[in-house]
Write a protein that holds these residues in place. Sequence first.
Motif, PDB file in Angstrom:
ATOM      1  N   LEU A 188       0.429 -10.630   9.546  1.00 35.46           N
ATOM      2  CA  LEU A 188       1.743 -10.764   8.922  1.00 35.46           C
ATOM      3  C   LEU A 188       2.763  -9.913   9.664  1.00 35.46           C
ATOM      4  N   GLN A 189       3.918 -10.513   9.955  1.00 34.97           N
ATOM      5  CA  GLN A 189       4.932  -9.833  10.755  1.00 34.97           C
ATOM      6  C   GLN A 189       5.554  -8.657  10.005  1.00 34.97           C
ATOM      7  N   THR A 190       5.760  -8.795   8.702  1.00 35.99           N
ATOM      8  CA  THR A 190       6.439  -7.764   7.922  1.00 35.99           C
ATOM      9  C   THR A 190       5.432  -6.742   7.409  1.00 35.99           C
ATOM     10  N   PRO A 191       5.603  -5.471   7.729  1.00 36.85           N
ATOM     11  CA  PRO A 191       4.676  -4.463   7.203  1.00 36.85           C
ATOM     12  C   PRO A 191       4.970  -4.130   5.746  1.00 36.85           C
ATOM     13  N   VAL A 192       3.982  -3.552   5.082  1.00 36.93           N
ATOM     14  CA  VAL A 192       4.184  -2.987   3.754  1.00 36.93           C
ATOM     15  C   VAL A 192       4.195  -1.470   3.891  1.00 36.93           C
ATOM     16  N   GLU A 193       4.618  -0.787   2.828  1.00 40.26           N
ATOM     17  CA  GLU A 193       4.720   0.671   2.868  1.00 40.26           C
ATOM     18  C   GLU A 193       3.735   1.317   1.906  1.00 40.26           C
ATOM     19  N   ILE A 194       3.362   2.541   2.239  1.00 40.08           N
ATOM     20  CA  ILE A 194       2.528   3.381   1.387  1.00 40.08           C
ATOM     21  C   ILE A 194       3.136   4.780   1.390  1.00 40.08           C
ATOM     22  N   SER A 195       2.957   5.509   0.296  1.00 38.87           N
ATOM     23  CA  SER A 195       3.544   6.848   0.209  1.00 38.87           C
ATOM     24  C   SER A 195       2.806   7.825   1.117  1.00 38.87           C
ATOM     25  N   ASP A 196       3.422   8.956   1.368  1.00 39.40           N
ATOM     26  CA  ASP A 196       2.783  10.001   2.169  1.00 39.40           C
ATOM     27  C   ASP A 196       1.445  10.409   1.560  1.00 39.40           C
ATOM     28  N   GLY A 197       1.437  10.598   0.226  1.00 43.50           N
ATOM     29  CA  GLY A 197       0.210  11.029  -0.437  1.00 43.50           C
ATOM     30  C   GLY A 197      -0.877   9.981  -0.389  1.00 43.50           C
ATOM     31  N   GLY A 198      -0.483   8.722  -0.572  1.00 46.47           N
ATOM     32  CA  GLY A 198      -1.465   7.647  -0.503  1.00 46.47           C
ATOM     33  C   GLY A 198      -2.066   7.518   0.874  1.00 46.47           C
ATOM     34  N   LEU A 199      -1.217   7.586   1.906  1.00 45.68           N
ATOM     35  CA  LEU A 199      -1.708   7.501   3.276  1.00 45.68           C
ATOM     36  C   LEU A 199      -2.638   8.672   3.584  1.00 45.68           C
ATOM     37  N   ALA A 200      -2.262   9.864   3.147  1.00 41.68           N
ATOM     38  CA  ALA A 200      -3.091  11.042   3.400  1.00 41.68           C
ATOM     39  C   ALA A 200      -4.467  10.886   2.768  1.00 41.68           C
ATOM     40  N   ALA A 201      -4.534  10.268   1.584  1.00 36.25           N
ATOM     41  CA  ALA A 201      -5.822  10.069   0.920  1.00 36.25           C
ATOM     42  C   ALA A 201      -6.704   9.115   1.721  1.00 36.25           C
ATOM     43  N   PHE A 202      -6.123   8.016   2.222  1.00 35.81           N
ATOM     44  CA  PHE A 202      -6.896   7.101   3.055  1.00 35.81           C
ATOM     45  C   PHE A 202      -7.349   7.782   4.343  1.00 35.81           C
ATOM     46  N   GLU A 203      -6.456   8.520   4.982  1.00 38.77           N
ATOM     47  CA  GLU A 203      -6.800   9.185   6.243  1.00 38.77           C
ATOM     48  C   GLU A 203      -7.912  10.207   6.042  1.00 38.77           C
ATOM     49  N   ALA A 204      -7.882  10.904   4.901  1.00 42.92           N
ATOM     50  CA  ALA A 204      -8.897  11.917   4.643  1.00 42.92           C
ATOM     51  C   ALA A 204     -10.286  11.297   4.500  1.00 42.92           C
ATOM     52  N   ILE A 205     -10.350  10.096   3.922  1.00 45.66           N
ATOM     53  CA  ILE A 205     -11.634   9.428   3.718  1.00 45.66           C
ATOM     54  C   ILE A 205     -12.089   8.671   4.961  1.00 45.66           C
TER      55      ILE A 205
END
Length: 229
Positions: A188-205
């Motif tokens: 999909l051409q259009t990205p979606v957004e995630i909050s800083d905290g949400g992204l940090a949680a995914f990155e941590a896992i």
Amino acid sequence: MEPPWGYGPENGPAVWGQLSSEYLLCAVGNRQSPIDIVGATQAEVPTVAFHYQPMMLEVQHNGHTVEVASTSENWIEVGGARYDLTQFHFHTPGEHTVAGRPFDMEIHLVHRNEEGTLAVVGVLVRRGGEHPVLDPLAEQLPQPGESLAFEEKTITASGLLPGASRMFRYEGSLTTPPCSEGVQWFVLQTPVEISDGGLAAFEAILGNNSRPVQPLNGRELLIDRDPAP
């Protein structure tokens, strides 16, 4: 038993093809994914119709990614052909780039038809505002090797998609071993957004679980024709 693969220097993408003969395409395949999306040709292409239903949240960490199982009837239809959703999972950072631009995360919704052909819908994710599905999911992420089922919680895959969005289309591969080719990609051409905290949680896992971009090798890269204003 297939040898372990991962994303470190000793077992990561640069050496996947050396770990097992089963993974040879990771090294020698010429229709590999992900790619840098640039120079796409506008084309009249079959529409992709999404048929996603609310489903119980069942999520596991398989050691490589967090995977959400499709626990109800979900599918896409492409030119009259049906591909059933099997699962969706996540990569941090994102795997596809657009004209060299990287993204913070990427969602892969994996579908299979009756013949076993795979069709993967890629959703690009960038840091920004809170996401109504991703941010709550970030609070439910399992640890490696852990599986969780929430009978009282539901999730709908359509909630992961941006609004009306054109798609980049090409034939590629799995982005993990065995790197099988013949996968139909719809990014999909259009990205979606995630909050800083949400992204940090995914990155941590997840840590870094992304494969670098691969050469296009002359493959056809298409984008839906821009709709008339």
